[in-house]
Design a protein around this motif. Structure first.
Motif, PDB file in Angstrom:
ATOM      1  N   GLU A  64      75.453  17.319  62.550  1.00  0.00           N
ATOM      2  CA  GLU A  64      76.182  16.060  62.730  1.00  0.00           C
ATOM      3  C   GLU A  64      75.420  15.090  63.623  1.00  0.00           C
ATOM      4  OE1 GLU A  64      79.940  17.420  64.255  1.00  0.00           O
ATOM      5  OE2 GLU A  64      80.772  17.694  62.231  1.00  0.00           O
ATOM      6  N   GLN A  65      74.255  15.531  64.130  1.00  0.00           N
ATOM      7  CA  GLN A  65      73.441  14.744  65.050  1.00  0.00           C
ATOM      8  C   GLN A  65      74.277  14.234  66.231  1.00  0.00           C
ATOM      9  OE1 GLN A  65      70.692  11.917  63.426  1.00  0.00           O
ATOM     10  NE2 GLN A  65      69.641  13.510  62.290  1.00  0.00           N
ATOM     11  N   ASP A  66      75.086  15.145  66.737  1.00  0.00           N
ATOM     12  CA  ASP A  66      75.906  14.872  67.921  1.00  0.00           C
ATOM     13  C   ASP A  66      75.071  15.255  69.144  1.00  0.00           C
ATOM     14  OD1 ASP A  66      77.673  14.891  70.054  1.00  0.00           O
ATOM     15  OD2 ASP A  66      79.325  15.765  68.919  1.00  0.00           O
ATOM     16  N   GLU A 126      59.007  25.139  72.224  1.00  0.00           N
ATOM     17  CA  GLU A 126      57.905  24.466  71.537  1.00  0.00           C
ATOM     18  C   GLU A 126      58.406  23.727  70.304  1.00  0.00           C
ATOM     19  OE1 GLU A 126      55.071  27.491  70.676  1.00  0.00           O
ATOM     20  OE2 GLU A 126      54.461  27.764  72.783  1.00  0.00           O
ATOM     21  N   GLU A 127      59.326  24.352  69.569  1.00  0.00           N
ATOM     22  CA  GLU A 127      59.858  23.736  68.356  1.00  0.00           C
ATOM     23  C   GLU A 127      60.650  22.473  68.691  1.00  0.00           C
ATOM     24  OE1 GLU A 127      59.998  24.012  64.127  1.00  0.00           O
ATOM     25  OE2 GLU A 127      58.881  25.096  65.654  1.00  0.00           O
ATOM     26  N   LEU A 128      61.346  22.509  69.798  1.00  0.00           N
ATOM     27  CA  LEU A 128      62.115  21.339  70.235  1.00  0.00           C
ATOM     28  C   LEU A 128      61.219  20.120  70.402  1.00  0.00           C
ATOM     29  CD1 LEU A 128      64.537  22.774  72.938  1.00  0.00           C
ATOM     30  CD2 LEU A 128      65.221  21.425  70.961  1.00  0.00           C
ATOM     31  N   GLU A 129      60.026  20.351  70.930  1.00  0.00           N
ATOM     32  CA  GLU A 129      59.122  19.248  71.236  1.00  0.00           C
ATOM     33  C   GLU A 129      58.392  18.703  70.018  1.00  0.00           C
ATOM     34  OE1 GLU A 129      58.715  17.659  74.282  1.00  0.00           O
ATOM     35  OE2 GLU A 129      60.566  18.776  74.570  1.00  0.00           O
ATOM     36  N   SER A 182      64.263  16.841  65.213  1.00  0.00           N
ATOM     37  CA  SER A 182      64.928  16.949  66.507  1.00  0.00           C
ATOM     38  C   SER A 182      64.716  15.704  67.353  1.00  0.00           C
ATOM     39  CB  SER A 182      64.414  18.175  67.269  1.00  0.00           C
ATOM     40  OG  SER A 182      64.758  19.355  66.598  1.00  0.00           O
ATOM     41  N   ALA A 183      64.174  14.662  66.750  1.00  0.00           N
ATOM     42  CA  ALA A 183      63.890  13.436  67.500  1.00  0.00           C
ATOM     43  C   ALA A 183      65.150  12.891  68.161  1.00  0.00           C
ATOM     44  CB  ALA A 183      63.270  12.392  66.574  1.00  0.00           C
ATOM     45  N   PHE A 184      66.264  12.926  67.435  1.00  0.00           N
ATOM     46  CA  PHE A 184      67.519  12.389  67.993  1.00  0.00           C
ATOM     47  C   PHE A 184      67.922  13.155  69.243  1.00  0.00           C
ATOM     48  CE2 PHE A 184      69.396  16.026  65.958  1.00  0.00           C
ATOM     49  CZ  PHE A 184      70.573  16.277  66.665  1.00  0.00           C
ATOM     50  N   LEU A 185      67.601  14.444  69.267  1.00  0.00           N
ATOM     51  CA  LEU A 185      67.957  15.269  70.413  1.00  0.00           C
ATOM     52  C   LEU A 185      67.077  14.922  71.609  1.00  0.00           C
ATOM     53  CD1 LEU A 185      69.924  17.541  71.105  1.00  0.00           C
ATOM     54  CD2 LEU A 185      68.166  19.182  70.405  1.00  0.00           C
TER      55      LEU A 185
END
Length: 217
Positions: free
Chosen positions: A137-139, A188-191, A196-199
């Motif tokens: 939901e990109q919350d 590492e995956e987060l970066e 995951s840009a929105f996060l």
């Protein structure tokens, strides 16, 4: 991002490949599920056993007055079925999201989370479904809050034998190493994950990472 799923009844060769991921629904599963199915199950050395075989094996040992050997067989089967139930609910949540049915998706997510608590799975597994839903939901704020809970769970020792439901199941000696590998992979995956840009743009993201890194040291 990596999936939150179960590492415990899987054979050694399956556990070795437990940390990995892919896009779309697979992207959400990476952060939300990686490690859940393959994460929890890798806590024990024994390989998978079917429900019928497990019950039969346990029954035979009871008849042979070897009840102490029946306990881990049935506890392992309980954990396997609980993990499979949660994974199935998360797959149904994916289908509901693809169909645009957010109400149904949320119900599956809540049920998966409740199942994780009822069957006393790891905190990582419990956080999997709500994280997967928040990512879909990109919350940002919700995903950030659940993500921190999930990452912090990887910094705490996993010892399911402390649970009354699984007290006869010894945790693998390598469990801590698996947790560290999963944590590093997730960070590492987060970066690097474009989805995951929105996060990463969510206020408080960097502060959350700093808290996790401080706890990791």
């Amino acid at each position: 991002m990596p999936q939150a799923a179960a590492l415990g009844d899987a054979p050694e060769e399956e556990q070795a490949g437990a940390v990995g991921g892919g896009a779309g629904a697979a992207h959400r599963q990476k952060l939300g599920r990686e490690g859940k199915g393959e994460g929890d199950r890798g806590l024990w050395a024994a390989g998978p056993v079917s429900g019928v075989a497990a019950e039969g094996g346990a029954g035979l040992r009871r008849k042979q007055k070897r009840s102490e050997e029946a306990w881990p067989i049935l506890e392992r089967e309980l954990f396997r079925q609980a993990s499979d139930l949660q994974s199935t609910l998360m797959a149904l949540m994916d289908l509901a999201l693809e169909a645009g049915d957010k109400t149904c998706a949320r119900q599956y997510s809540e049920t998966a989370e409740q199942a994780g608590r009822v069957f006393q799975l790891t905190a990582y597994a419990v956080a999997s479904a709500p994280l997967q839903l928040a990512l879909a939901e990109q919350d940002g704020p919700e995903a950030l809050a659940v993500l921190e809970r999930l990452l912090r769970s990887l910094e705490e020792p996993w010892d399911l034998s402390a649970s009354p439901l699984y007290r006869h199941l010894p945790t693998k000696e390598a469990a801590r190493e698996v947790q560290q590998i999963m944590l590093q992979y997730l960070l590492e995956e987060l970066e690097r994950d474009p989805e995951s840009a929105f996060l990463r743009e969510t206020p408080g993201y960097q502060e959350m990472l700093e808290r996790v890194h401080r706890a990791e040291i």
